[in-house]
Design a protein around this motif. Structure first.
Motif, PDB file in Angstrom:
ATOM      1  N   ASP A 133       0.850  -1.197   0.000  1.00 43.72           N
ATOM      2  CA  ASP A 133       0.000   0.000   0.000  1.00 43.72           C
ATOM      3  C   ASP A 133       0.884   1.246   0.000  1.00 43.72           C
ATOM      4  N   ALA A 134       0.271   2.405   0.141  1.00 43.57           N
ATOM      5  CA  ALA A 134       1.012   3.666   0.077  1.00 43.57           C
ATOM      6  C   ALA A 134       2.017   3.809   1.216  1.00 43.57           C
ATOM      7  N   ASP A 135       1.779   3.143   2.337  1.00 43.54           N
ATOM      8  CA  ASP A 135       2.690   3.197   3.478  1.00 43.54           C
ATOM      9  C   ASP A 135       3.732   2.071   3.442  1.00 43.54           C
ATOM     10  N   ARG A 136       3.829   1.392   2.337  1.00 43.95           N
ATOM     11  CA  ARG A 136       4.762   0.287   2.127  1.00 43.95           C
ATOM     12  C   ARG A 136       4.522  -0.889   3.072  1.00 43.95           C
ATOM     13  N   VAL A 137       3.288  -1.141   3.365  1.00 41.77           N
ATOM     14  CA  VAL A 137       2.889  -2.310   4.139  1.00 41.77           C
ATOM     15  C   VAL A 137       2.428  -3.359   3.133  1.00 41.77           C
ATOM     16  N   ALA A 138       2.972  -4.568   3.265  1.00 42.49           N
ATOM     17  CA  ALA A 138       2.634  -5.627   2.317  1.00 42.49           C
ATOM     18  C   ALA A 138       1.178  -6.031   2.470  1.00 42.49           C
ATOM     19  N   LEU A 139       0.439  -5.980   1.381  1.00 44.86           N
ATOM     20  CA  LEU A 139      -0.960  -6.376   1.370  1.00 44.86           C
ATOM     21  C   LEU A 139      -1.125  -7.850   1.000  1.00 44.86           C
ATOM     22  N   GLY A 140      -0.211  -8.343   0.231  1.00 44.05           N
ATOM     23  CA  GLY A 140      -0.289  -9.743  -0.187  1.00 44.05           C
ATOM     24  C   GLY A 140       0.904 -10.110  -1.036  1.00 44.05           C
ATOM     25  N   SER A 141       1.091 -11.405  -1.205  1.00 46.44           N
ATOM     26  CA  SER A 141       2.198 -11.875  -2.029  1.00 46.44           C
ATOM     27  C   SER A 141       1.816 -13.196  -2.680  1.00 46.44           C
ATOM     28  N   SER A 142       2.523 -13.512  -3.741  1.00 45.25           N
ATOM     29  CA  SER A 142       2.281 -14.758  -4.447  1.00 45.25           C
ATOM     30  C   SER A 142       3.593 -15.245  -5.058  1.00 45.25           C
ATOM     31  N   ASP A 143       3.852 -16.540  -4.911  1.00 44.98           N
ATOM     32  CA  ASP A 143       5.037 -17.132  -5.536  1.00 44.98           C
ATOM     33  C   ASP A 143       4.759 -17.328  -7.018  1.00 44.98           C
ATOM     34  N   VAL A 144       5.747 -17.041  -7.861  1.00 40.78           N
ATOM     35  CA  VAL A 144       5.575 -17.146  -9.302  1.00 40.78           C
ATOM     36  C   VAL A 144       6.808 -17.803  -9.919  1.00 40.78           C
ATOM     37  N   PHE A 145       6.606 -18.331 -11.106  1.00 42.33           N
ATOM     38  CA  PHE A 145       7.714 -18.807 -11.929  1.00 42.33           C
ATOM     39  C   PHE A 145       7.965 -17.757 -12.986  1.00 42.33           C
ATOM     40  N   LEU A 146       9.207 -17.417 -13.166  1.00 37.76           N
ATOM     41  CA  LEU A 146       9.583 -16.436 -14.171  1.00 37.76           C
ATOM     42  C   LEU A 146      10.344 -17.138 -15.287  1.00 37.76           C
ATOM     43  N   ASP A 147      10.039 -16.769 -16.508  1.00 37.16           N
ATOM     44  CA  ASP A 147      10.761 -17.304 -17.654  1.00 37.16           C
ATOM     45  C   ASP A 147      11.729 -16.234 -18.107  1.00 37.16           C
ATOM     46  N   GLY A 148      12.965 -16.319 -17.611  1.00 43.79           N
ATOM     47  CA  GLY A 148      13.978 -15.325 -17.940  1.00 43.79           C
ATOM     48  C   GLY A 148      14.509 -15.540 -19.339  1.00 43.79           C
ATOM     49  N   ARG A 149      14.409 -14.534 -20.159  1.00 44.63           N
ATOM     50  CA  ARG A 149      14.885 -14.626 -21.541  1.00 44.63           C
ATOM     51  C   ARG A 149      16.190 -13.845 -21.687  1.00 44.63           C
ATOM     52  N   GLY A 150      17.129 -14.148 -20.822  1.00 46.58           N
ATOM     53  CA  GLY A 150      18.417 -13.480 -20.882  1.00 46.58           C
ATOM     54  C   GLY A 150      19.296 -14.089 -21.954  1.00 46.58           C
ATOM     55  N   SER A 151      20.494 -13.651 -21.995  1.00 44.64           N
ATOM     56  CA  SER A 151      21.466 -14.133 -22.971  1.00 44.64           C
ATOM     57  C   SER A 151      21.951 -15.533 -22.594  1.00 44.64           C
TER      58      SER A 151
END
Length: 161
Positions: free
Chosen positions: A26-44
Motif C-alpha cells: 500500500d502507500a505506506d509500504r505495508v505488504a498487502l499480499g504476495s504470491s510465488d511465481v515462476f519467471l521465464d527469464g529470456r536473458g542471454s
C-alpha cells in the motif's frame, strides 16, 4: 495473468526458469499480499547463471573422468575413506550441475531445499561409489585362465610345476 515486466539487466544475469515472488504494497509500504511465481527469464545464453552451469558441468565431467581414469589404473588410495572422499566432490558437482541445469534448460526451477537435497544425495552417492571402488592392486598377480583355449595339453599356471 500474463504481463511483461522489463528487467533491464536480466540479459546478463539469468537465463531459464526462475523462482520469484510478487508482493503488493500500500502507500505506506505495508505488504498487502504476495504470491510465488515462476519467471521465464529470456536473458542471454552467456548470462552469469548459464556460464555457472557450464563451469559446474565441466568441473563434474573432468572430476569424473579423472577419478575413473585413476580407478582404471588401480591408482586410488588404499584406504576406503580416502577413496570415498576423492569421489564425494564429484558427486556434489553432479548434483549442483543437475540443479542449475534444470533451471537454465527450462525444465523446472528447483527451490533451495531441493538444490541442497540434490547436492547432498549426489555427494553421498559419490562417496559410496568411491568407498566401494577397488583400491590399488599392490602388485598382486592372479592367474589368468583362458577358457577359449582349444589345446589338448593342460593349462600351466606360472610358478607351478
Amino acid at each position: 495473468l500474463r504481463f511483461p515486466i522489463d528487467f533491464f539487466d536480466l540479459e546478463g544475469q539469468a537465463h531459464g526458469y526462475l523462482r520469484g515472488q510478487i508482493r503488493i504494497f500500500d502507500a505506506d509500504r505495508v505488504a498487502l499480499g504476495s504470491s510465488d511465481v515462476f519467471l521465464d527469464g529470456r536473458g542471454s545464453p552467456t548470462a552469469t547463471m548459464s556460464m555457472f552451469t557450464l563451469v559446474l558441468a565441466a568441473f563434474a565431467a573432468i572430476s569424473l573422468a579423472w577419478n575413473v581414469y585413476r580407478l582404471s589404473l588401480r591408482k586410488l588410495p588404499v584406504e576406503r575413506l580416502m577413496r570415498g572422499l576423492r569421489f564425494i566432490h564429484t558427486g556434489a558437482a553432479v548434483g549442483l550441475t543437475i540443479s542449475a541445469a534444470s533451471s537454465s534448460l527450462r525444465i523446472w526451477p528447483l527451490p533451495t531445499p531441493a538444490w541442497i537435497m540434490m547436492t547432498l544425495v549426489c555427494a553421498a552417492g559419490g562417496f559410496l561409489v568411491g568407498y566401494l571402488s577397488p583400491g590399488p592392486d599392490n602388485g598382486l598377480q592372479f592367474p589368468v585362465i583362458n577358457l577359449t583355449d582349444q589345446r589338448d595339453e593342460p593349462i600351466r599356471i606360472a610358478n607351478q610345476p
